[in-house]
Design a protein around this motif. Structure first.
Motif, PDB file in Angstrom:
ATOM      1  N   ASP A 363     139.830 117.882 -38.663  1.00  4.89           N
ATOM      2  CA  ASP A 363     140.146 116.547 -39.170  1.00  4.89           C
ATOM      3  C   ASP A 363     138.820 115.802 -39.232  1.00  4.89           C
ATOM      4  OD1 ASP A 363     140.787 113.859 -39.533  1.00  4.89           O
ATOM      5  OD2 ASP A 363     142.592 113.954 -38.302  1.00  4.89           O
ATOM      6  N   ILE A 364     138.321 115.550 -40.435  1.00  5.85           N
ATOM      7  CA  ILE A 364     136.973 114.982 -40.569  1.00  5.85           C
ATOM      8  C   ILE A 364     136.889 113.543 -40.081  1.00  5.85           C
ATOM      9  CG2 ILE A 364     136.346 116.548 -42.446  1.00  5.85           C
ATOM     10  CD1 ILE A 364     136.782 114.232 -44.401  1.00  5.85           C
ATOM     11  N   THR A 365     138.031 112.907 -39.834  1.00  6.57           N
ATOM     12  CA  THR A 365     138.004 111.558 -39.266  1.00  6.57           C
ATOM     13  C   THR A 365     137.897 111.600 -37.744  1.00  6.57           C
ATOM     14  OG1 THR A 365     140.417 111.317 -38.978  1.00  6.57           O
ATOM     15  CG2 THR A 365     139.490 110.808 -41.143  1.00  6.57           C
ATOM     16  N   LYS A 366     137.953 112.801 -37.169  1.00 10.22           N
ATOM     17  CA  LYS A 366     137.939 112.944 -35.716  1.00 10.22           C
ATOM     18  C   LYS A 366     136.731 113.715 -35.206  1.00 10.22           C
ATOM     19  CE  LYS A 366     142.175 111.200 -35.410  1.00 10.22           C
ATOM     20  NZ  LYS A 366     142.475 109.885 -34.792  1.00 10.22           N
ATOM     21  N   VAL A 367     135.710 113.864 -36.041  1.00  8.58           N
ATOM     22  CA  VAL A 367     134.541 114.640 -35.630  1.00  8.58           C
ATOM     23  C   VAL A 367     133.829 113.917 -34.486  1.00  8.58           C
ATOM     24  CG1 VAL A 367     132.357 115.659 -36.352  1.00  8.58           C
ATOM     25  CG2 VAL A 367     134.278 115.539 -37.969  1.00  8.58           C
ATOM     26  N   PRO A 368     133.690 114.553 -33.318  1.00  8.81           N
ATOM     27  CA  PRO A 368     133.069 113.877 -32.179  1.00  8.81           C
ATOM     28  C   PRO A 368     131.544 113.914 -32.263  1.00  8.81           C
ATOM     29  CG  PRO A 368     133.680 116.097 -31.548  1.00  8.81           C
ATOM     30  CD  PRO A 368     134.165 115.912 -32.973  1.00  8.81           C
ATOM     31  N   THR A 369     130.928 113.056 -31.507  1.00 14.71           N
ATOM     32  CA  THR A 369     129.473 113.082 -31.418  1.00 14.71           C
ATOM     33  C   THR A 369     129.008 114.331 -30.690  1.00 14.71           C
ATOM     34  OG1 THR A 369     129.414 110.675 -31.376  1.00 14.71           O
ATOM     35  CG2 THR A 369     127.453 111.824 -30.583  1.00 14.71           C
ATOM     36  N   ASN A 370     129.760 114.704 -29.657  1.00 15.82           N
ATOM     37  CA  ASN A 370     129.463 115.910 -28.897  1.00 15.82           C
ATOM     38  C   ASN A 370     130.336 117.046 -29.411  1.00 15.82           C
ATOM     39  OD1 ASN A 370     129.335 117.976 -26.884  1.00 15.82           O
ATOM     40  ND2 ASN A 370     128.695 116.461 -25.367  1.00 15.82           N
ATOM     41  N   ARG A 371     129.728 118.116 -29.881  1.00 14.04           N
ATOM     42  CA  ARG A 371     130.467 119.215 -30.498  1.00 14.04           C
ATOM     43  C   ARG A 371     131.412 119.922 -29.532  1.00 14.04           C
ATOM     44  NH1 ARG A 371     128.095 124.296 -29.462  1.00 14.04           N
ATOM     45  NH2 ARG A 371     126.168 124.191 -28.238  1.00 14.04           N
ATOM     46  N   LEU A 372     131.259 119.702 -28.225  1.00 12.55           N
ATOM     47  CA  LEU A 372     132.104 120.343 -27.225  1.00 12.55           C
ATOM     48  C   LEU A 372     133.285 119.474 -26.832  1.00 12.55           C
ATOM     49  CD1 LEU A 372     129.303 121.710 -24.846  1.00 12.55           C
ATOM     50  CD2 LEU A 372     130.311 122.816 -26.851  1.00 12.55           C
ATOM     51  N   ASP A 373     133.559 118.436 -27.600  1.00 13.80           N
ATOM     52  CA  ASP A 373     134.533 117.438 -27.160  1.00 13.80           C
ATOM     53  C   ASP A 373     135.559 117.096 -28.241  1.00 13.80           C
ATOM     54  OD1 ASP A 373     135.402 115.904 -25.021  1.00 13.80           O
ATOM     55  OD2 ASP A 373     134.303 114.128 -25.651  1.00 13.80           O
TER      56      ASP A 373
END
Length: 501
Positions: A363-373
Motif C-alpha cells: 500500500d503506497i500510502t503506508k510506506v514507512p520511513t524504516n523499511r523494517l516497520d
C-alpha cells in the motif's frame, strides 16, 4: 497501529542468550529463570517470545517457496541470494535463506521447550489453571508449526522435545520424517483440544486458536499424504485426505469465518483480522526496537519506491514475476492487477523497469520511513484456503462430489470477476486456480509438492520461461533443501546431507 502480541522485548532478550546455533539448547541460567518465571505475566511474555520467532516466516515463504516456484523468474541482474534458489543450484548449503529457515525455527523450538519446561517446574507461579493450559497449548502449537515448516523444507530433522545442553544437542540425529510428523500431530491435537475458539481481549488478537490448530493440522495430514518422490521429504503417501477433510469441515461449520466479497479487502491495512483470517502473524509498528513487517517490500524493486518518491526499502533489484503466471490470468480477473504490477515505471534520477513484480501486500500510502516497520499482518491461512483445500481433498478421494469442488472454484472465480462458471474441475486446474488466488502468499511451491505436480509443472515451465538458460534441470531431490553446512560442521558425522546437494 494497535498493540500486538509479538515481540515483547524483555523475555526475548533473556531467552535468546542460550541459542547461538540451532541445537545449542543451553538452558538460560538458574538465576534468570528463577527471577523471571514468577507470575502470570512472565509466562505470557515468554509465550509472546515464542511468537516472535514467526517474524521472518513471511520472508521465508517468499524466498524459499515463491521464488523456487514457477511464479517467479528470479534471475538476478547482479549476485543475490535468491538467484541460486530460483536456479536449483546444488551449492546452496551456505545460502542465507536456507540457514535462516533452519536457525530461526530451531530458535523458536528452543523457546517453546523452555516455556513448556517452566510451565511444569514453576507451575505454582501461575495462579490461573485455565491460563496454564492455554499457554501450554499455544507453546505446543507454535512448536508444531515450526517443525512443520522444517519438515517441508528439509525432510528429516532432529526431534528436540525438551531443553538440552550443547553437548547433548551434538548427539541428537535427524529423525525419520514419519516420526517428525507423529510429533507434530500430537502437539497440534493437544492445541486443538485446549485452545479457545476466539480471544475476547484486544491484547490477545493474533494468538493461535482452536481452528488455527485444526487448519494447520489438516494441512499437515495433506502434506504427509503427498507423494514420496523416492526421497526423504515431506510426502509419505499416507492417504490422510479424509482425516484432513474432517478438520476442514469443522472450521467451515464453526461459523467463525466467512468468504469476503472483495478480494482486495482481505489484504487491506485497515481490515486486519477480518473474517477470512484463520491464522495470521501480527506485527506492531512504531516500537523501539523496530518490530514491524519486512515482507511487503521483499519482492518489490527499490527503483519503484524511488519512482513514486518513497523511502528506499531493502536496496533490492527486481525479482520478476514469471511470464507464465502473468499470462495465466483471464481478462477481467481482478486478482491480477491487485497482485502484480505490470505497468512499468521510470525512476527519478534515471533507471526504468518493464518487467512485472509482485505488489500484493503493498500500500503506497503506508510506506514507512524504516523499511523494517511495515504496518500489516501476514495471513498464514485464510478461509478461501480452507475451502480450496477441501476441494483438493475431495479430488484426492475424500468424501464429497465434483459439484462441491466446482462450487468452491466458481465461488473463488466469481469474486475475481470471472462470470463464466467452470465444471469438471481437475486437480491440475484446481492448483492453477490456487496459483492465481494465492500468488505472492508463499504457497505455490508447497502446493506443487503436495499435489504431485512439481515433477511435470516445473520442467515444462523451465523449458518455456527460462530464456537465459540459467535454471538447472529439475530433479526430485530439489523438492527439499540442503541441510546448512554449518550444521554438518558442528558435529561431523551426525547428519548426512540431503541427496542432490
Amino acid at each position: 497501529m494497535k498493540n500486538k502480541i509479538l515481540y515483547i522485548a524483555a523475555f526475548t532478550c533473556a531467552i535468546t542468550a542460550g541459542c547461538k546455533k540451532q541445537l545449542d539448547q543451553t538452558p538460560i541460567s538458574t538465576s534468570t529463570t528463577a527471577t523471571f518465571f514468577a507470575s502470570n505475566s512472565d509466562f505470557i511474555q515468554a509465550t509472546n517470545a515464542v511468537y516472535a520467532d514467526l517474524r521472518t516466516y513471511p520472508d521465508r515463504m517468499l524466498n524459499l517457496s515463491e521464488t523456487r516456484s514457477d511464479n517467479s523468474y528470479a534471475v538476478a541482474d547482479g549476485p543475490r541470494d535468491w538467484e541460486p534458489i530460483n536456479n536449483f543450484a546444488r551449492s546452496i548449503s551456505a545460502n542465507a535463506y536456507v540457514i535462516e529457515a533452519w536457525n530461526t525455527n530451531f530458535n523458536g523450538i528452543y523457546r517453546a521447550n523452555t516455556l513448556l519446561d517452566k510451565l511444569v517446574t514453576n507451575a505454582s507461579a501461575i495462579t490461573d489453571p485455565t491460563l496454564k493450559t492455554r499457554l501450554t497449548a499455544e507453546a505446543r502449537f507454535l512448536r508444531a508449526f515450526m517443525y512443520f515448516d522444517l519438515v517441508r523444507w528439509f525432510g528429516k530433522v532432529p526431534i528436540i522435545n525438551k531443553v538440552v545442553s550443547v553437548n547433548e544437542s551434538l548427539t541428537i540425529p535427524r529423525s525419520p520424517v514419519s516420526d517428525v510428523y507423529n510429533f507434530i500431530i500430537d502437539d497440534l491435537k493437544f492445541a486443538a483440544d485446549n485452545l479457545p475458539d476466539v480471544y475476547s481481549a484486544a491484547a490477545d488478537k493474533g494468538r493461535a486458536t482452536k481452528f488455527a490448530a485444526k487448519g494447520i493440522l489438516a494441512l499437515v495430514y495433506m502434506t504427509r499424504s503427498g507423494p514420496t518422490y523416492n526421497i526423504e521429504g515431506p510426502g509419505l503417501g499416507t492417504n490422510d485426505w479424509q482425516t484432513a477433510l474432517g478438520l476442514l469441515n469443522e472450521i467451515i461449520a464453526s461459523g467463525k469465518y466467512s468468504f469476503l466479497s472483495s478480494f482486495a479487502n482481505i489484504f487491506s491495512y485497515t481490515n486486519e483480522g477480518n473474517a477470512e483470517v484463520v491464522f495470521d502473524i501480527n506485527y506492531s509498528t512504531g516500537s523501539n526496537p523496530v518490530v514491524g513487517g519486512t515482507f511487503p517490500w521483499l519482492l518489490v524493486p527499490d527503483l519503484y519506491f524511488t519512482s513514486i518518491g518513497k523511502p528506499v526499502q531493502g536496496g533490492l533489484l527486481i525479482r520478476p514475476v514469471s511470464n507464465n503466471l502473468v499470462s495465466s490470468y483471464a481478462a477481467g480477473d481482478v486478482r491480477k492487477d491487485f497482485t502484480i504490477f505490470t505497468q512499468g515505471f521510470t525512476a527519478t534520477g534515471g533507471g526504468s523497469e518493464v518487467r512485472p513484480f509482485f505488489k500484493k501486500y503493498l500500500d503506497i500510502t503506508k510506506v514507512p520511513t524504516n523499511r523494517l516497520d511495515w504496518p500489516i499482518n501476514y495471513i498464514v491461512m485464510r478461509y478461501t484456503d480452507v475451502l480450496m483445500l477441501k476441494a483438493e481433498c475431495i479430488l484426492k478421494g475424500a468424501s464429497g462430489t465434483q459439484a462441491e469442488v466446482d462450487a468452491i472454484v466458481n465461488q473463488v472465480r466469481t469474486r475475481a470477476g470471472l462470470t463464466t462458471p467452470v465444471s469438471g474441475t481437475t486437480l491440475p486446474q484446481l492448483m492453477e486456480e490456487r496459483r492465481r488466488e494465492f500468488a505472492a502468499e508463499g504457497l505455490r511451491w508447497h502446493d506443487l509438492v503436495r499435489s504431485g505436480l512439481v515433477t511435470t509443472v516445473m520442467p515444462a515451465w523451465i523449458a518455456v520461461d527460462d530464456i537465459q538458460k540459467s535454471i538447472q534441470p529439475f530433479q526430485n531431490n530439489y523438492v527439499i533443501y540442503p541441510i546448512p553446512q554449518s550444521e554438518l560442521n558442528a558435529a561431523p558425522g551426525l547428519y548426512t546431507q540431503n541427496a542432490g546437494y
